[in-house]
Every structure is written in C-alpha cells, then in structure tokens.
Design a protein around this motif. Structure first.
Motif: not given
Length: 540
Positions: A48-52, A83-89, A91-92, A471-472
């Motif tokens: 749920a931290g994606f909101i931040k 960041t490390l992981g890029g958008s996989s860190s 994304n949804g 974001y695609h």
C-alpha cells in the motif's frame, strides 16, 4: 577508468534481471549504474506504500506529459521508478502477460523469434507462480513470486457476479493465453510484502565478486569510438566531473522508455533535430529514437456506497486502519498487502471481435476527483477502462544536454479516431458493470462523472478533463528490421548501425501489449540475456 565486460544503465525490471543473469558467468564482469538511491524506503516494501512513493521525488522520476486539447490542456503526471528495482519498486505489482496475438504481431512485422510460442518459455523463466495455473504455461521454479489476491471484499464479489450476469465469464487464469473474462488480479506480493525485480533477481547476487552495483549514478552519455559503444559517462551530482566506466563487450541501456531515448539523443544518436535543439553533434543518425511513444489512457467512474457498506475509504482511517496494520504485521490478509486494482475485466468494445480490446479494473475504494490516490471522505468504489492497443503515437525528446532536466513526453492521447471510439465504448461498458442489480443493491449513486453525463460528446469531454495515464510507457526504441526506417534495434536488440550497444527495456516494444508492461519487460530481459551470453534460444 573502470573497465568491465558489460555496463548496464538502469537497475529496474530489465536491468536487475540482466545483471543477475550476466553475472552468473564467473568469467564476465558486470557494472550496473542506477540513477536513484538504494530501495531503503519502507514504503517501497509495503504494497500500500505506492500511495507514498508515487509522490516521492527521492525514489521516482516525476515526469509529466505535455498538455494537449485531448487532455483538457492538462499535464498528466507520468511517474516512473528511480531506485533499485525501478518502477517494479513503485508500481501496482500486477502481473499480466497479455494476449498471444500481441507477440505474434511483433513477429509478423519482421522480428524473428518474438512470436508468442517463442517467448512463452521466457515468461515462464521469470515467474514463480504460487497458485492455480497450467504447468505447461506457468513458471514455478524461479523469478517473481506471482500470487493470488487474498484480501477479498464483498463488494468485489458483487461486481464480479454482476459482470457474469452481463455475459462475461469468470476466468481463473488470465495469464494462461486465454485472457477474456473477469476475476482477481495476480500480483508480485509475497507474505504481505512487495517483491520487486531487484529483490527477486539481483539482491541475492550482490555477493558475487564480478558484479559492481552503483547507485546515484545518472548516465550522461554513451561513449562512442567510431561506430562502437565503449562505455558510459555518468554523474553522481549535477555539478561535477563525470565518471567514465568502459565496456569491453557491450553497453546495455535499460533505463526505461523515457530515459533510454533521452540518453541516446544527448549522446548524438538519433534524429536530425538533436543537433539544433541540443547542440549535439550527430554521431549516428537514427530517426526513430524517441518516436513511436505510446501509453494506455484510462477513464474512471466512481460510485458512492450506501450507508453501512464499508470500503477501503473507511478501512484506511482511524481504529480500522490500526486493525489492518496489525493484520499485516501478523502476515494475515489486509488492505496494506493488496494491489491498487483488485478485479480485472478483459472484454470487447463491440460484438464480433475475436479477442478483448479493453482492460477494465475495479477497486472497492474511491479517490477524490483530480487528486492522485487521495481517498474520498465517503464510502465508494472505482472502476475504469482503457484500450488494449492504442494507435495514438507520440514522442520523447530531450530538452537539453542536462540529464537532470526531465525530457519532453508527448503520448498524444486520443489523437487517433479509433482510440476515441474504443475509449467511449470502454466507458459505457464500465458504467454497465457498475449498474448491475448486484452492484445497485450496495451503491447509492454515481458521483463521477454523474448520470447527467450521457452523450458521446459529454463522455469524451469528461475523458479529456479527467482521464489519466496507466504508467505503461513503451516504444521509443522500436524493434524492427533495417527496412523499417523508424526501427532502432534489431530482433536481437542491437542498435542498428552500431556495435557494442543494445537496448533492453520496454522502449523496444514495437506496439503495445494488451496488458500492463511489467511481465513482458521481464520476458524481454530474460530473452536478451540468452542473446548476450551466446546461448541457444529456448525451444518454442
């Protein structure tokens, strides 16, 4: 000057996987340059931290699109991971491969070995499916853990039942190659925590002596000697002397659709306009660099729930939130460990189509109009839709040689008439799915856009004023044969006309997949690792 066999720019989905695979060879040395910091923010690891994180410039590129009439004159935030992981860190966390026809189309346009049958083994190599799935189509042994939704809300069940009543079948595994239907999303979450590409592939490999990972290293230029790429110049801060790192074998660009195109342009690799606009000598002319840019454009509807119906809006506040935090800490299903989209619907905009051309999403919660992931003050639900394969194309262009300045992103949403037609059909389907008897037993009224919006013109006006990115981002370094004047890389992802330089990320996709882009980006990197290491392709 440092020297390695391989220098990889970007430690996102593609770069993390590539670095892990290439460093498996103890005789090869690998250097990975990531523009952002380590993934230490706790908000990255709590789903749920994606909101931040989406609002945090410390771990994201805060890109935005250029305004057009089709977006109501708005700039639309198009955030990508830094960041490390890029958008996989950030994304949804949705795992979605798309339809076999997506990749078969790539092969039919001259990209040998990129049909669905060719790519299926590489999808399987990148995932560790936990849950239902055909063993001949789903990977079980390594890669991203792909799990089922475990926090199920009664309103989501009502939505699914309503869709079934409309003739949309339940689909237990939309990643099987048969996408049509409704059900719950599969996601990259395990034991209540996000699992990024960096955590799944690269983190455990950092003890290898042949692997060098550098964070806060912003690539500024691809170094060329004649027509060969020999290294990267990067900056750790805006003012300072660039550091050079050289590549004996290959430079591999995995910076993402926006940054890869920009890096090539500021390096003198690209269309003729870079000379006048950037003051850069054209080292290698490639008119397609930065072109063919596409993204999914979504419009969302909101319904207000009847009194007594609890949604995410109430569960995310006060004592109820405390209870959810306690459940998450105990590794029990909770709202902290869910993806932002809960239910998927893959369906058709018009009768007679062979395959779905729409992706619809449903969440048992709602956000305030015009605000990014700020929950409404009342109980509500959200559903939206976007076109699988948009025809509208735009561009990514560097504004200057300063790689600390964001590039210009122009996806030209809804500029193609077919996109408008399909988008309107998706909006009408969304409204039908929210108005079934099962949903109306729980919902009070439609609040966005409201039932007063009915005609095509009114719906399109709403879409222009309120629609947004998914974001695609894809396509700016299109894969294709040399006979295609806009192709940037060949079917082994080598940049046309240069040696020692490949692109391995979502920018090489020649057309949009009928899916979120994450799963296919991982597949691309897995396939590229075999190209680079000189391995035989896995049998189709």
């Amino acid at each position: 000057m440092d020297e390695f066999d391989y220098v990889i720019v970007g430690c996102g989905a593609a770069g993390s996987l590539l670095a892990a695979r290439l460093s498996e060879d103890p005789t090869a040395t690998v250097c990975v340059l990531e523009a952002g910091p380590p993934d230490r923010s706790p908000w990255i690891h709590v789903p749920a931290g994606f909101i931040k994180t989406l609002k945090d410039p410390g771990v994201t590129w805060q890109f935005s699109t250029e305004p057009t009439e089709n977006t109501g004159g708005r700039r639309i935030a198009t955030v990508q991971g830094r960041t490390l992981g890029g958008s996989s860190s950030v994304n949804g966390m949705i795992y979605n491969r798309g339809q076999p026809g997506d990749l078969d189309s790539w092969a039919q346009h001259g990209n040998r070995g990129w049909g669905y049958a060719d790519c299926l083994p590489y999808y399987m190599r990148t995932e560790r499916r936990i849950g239902f799935g055909d063993a001949t189509r789903r990977g079980r042994e390594q890669g991203i853990p792909v799990t089922d939704m475990d926090w199920i809300h009664p309103v989501s069940e009502a939505f699914i039942e309503g869709c079934v009543g409309l003739g949309i079948p339940r689909n237990p595994d939309y990643n099987s190659g048969d996408q049509a239907g409704v059900g719950y999303y599969q996601r990259a979450i395990l034991n209540g925590r996000r699992v990024s590409a960096y955590r799944a592939f690269l983190h455990g490999a950092l003890s290898r002596p042949n692997l060098d990972l550098r964070t806060n290293a912003r690539a500024a230029e691809v170094m060329l000697e004649g027509k060969r790429a020999v290294g990267i110049r990067y900056l750790s801060e805006r003012v300072g002397t660039p550091t050079e790192v050289r590549a004996r074998r290959e430079v591999i660009l995995s910076g993402g659709t926006a940054n890869t195109a920009r890096l090539l342009q500021v390096s003198g690799i690209g269309p003729s306009w870079i000379k006048d606009r950037l003051g850069v000598e054209i080292r290698h002319a490639l008119p397609g660099v930065g072109e063919n840019f596409r993204d999914h454009y979504a419009s969302r509807f909101v319904m207000r729930a009847k009194p007594g119906v609890l949604t995410l809006n109430e569960l995310a506040r006060g004592l109820r939130l405390g209870g959810q935090v306690a459940r998450w800490a105990a590794r029990r299903p909770s709202i902290l460990a869910t993806a932002p989209s809960h239910v998927h619907v893959f369906w058709k905009s018009f009768e007679g189509l062979d395959q779905p051309d729409l992706q619809c999403v449903f969440t048992p919660g709602s956000y305030k109009e015009g605000m990014v992931y700020v929950l409404d003050d009342y109980p509500g639900v959200t559903a939206g839709a976007w076109q699988h394969r948009p025809e509208s194309k735009g561009w990514v262009r560097a504004r200057s040689r300063d790689v600390f300045e964001d590039p210009e992103l122009q996806p030209n949403y809804l500029s193609d008439p077919m996109d408008v037609r399909v988008h309107l059909a998706g909006m009408r389907l969304t409204r039908r799915m929210l108005s079934t008897p099962q949903m109306m037993a729980l919902m009070a009224k439609e609040t966005l856009p409201g039932t007063q919006v009915q005609t095509d013109d009114e719906l399109l006006d709403f879409a222009k004023r309120n629609g947004s990115t998914t974001y695609h981002l894809i396509g700016t370094c299109k894969m294709g044969p040399e006979t295609d004047p806009m192709a940037v890389v060949d079917d082994r992802l080598r940049v046309h006309g240069l040696s020692g330089l490949r692109v391995v990320d979502a920018s090489i996709m020649p057309s949009m997949t009928s899916a979120n882009t994450y799963a296919t980006t991982l597949m691309i990197a897995e396939k590229a690792s075999d190209f680079i290491r000189g391995r035989e392709a896995v049998a189709a």
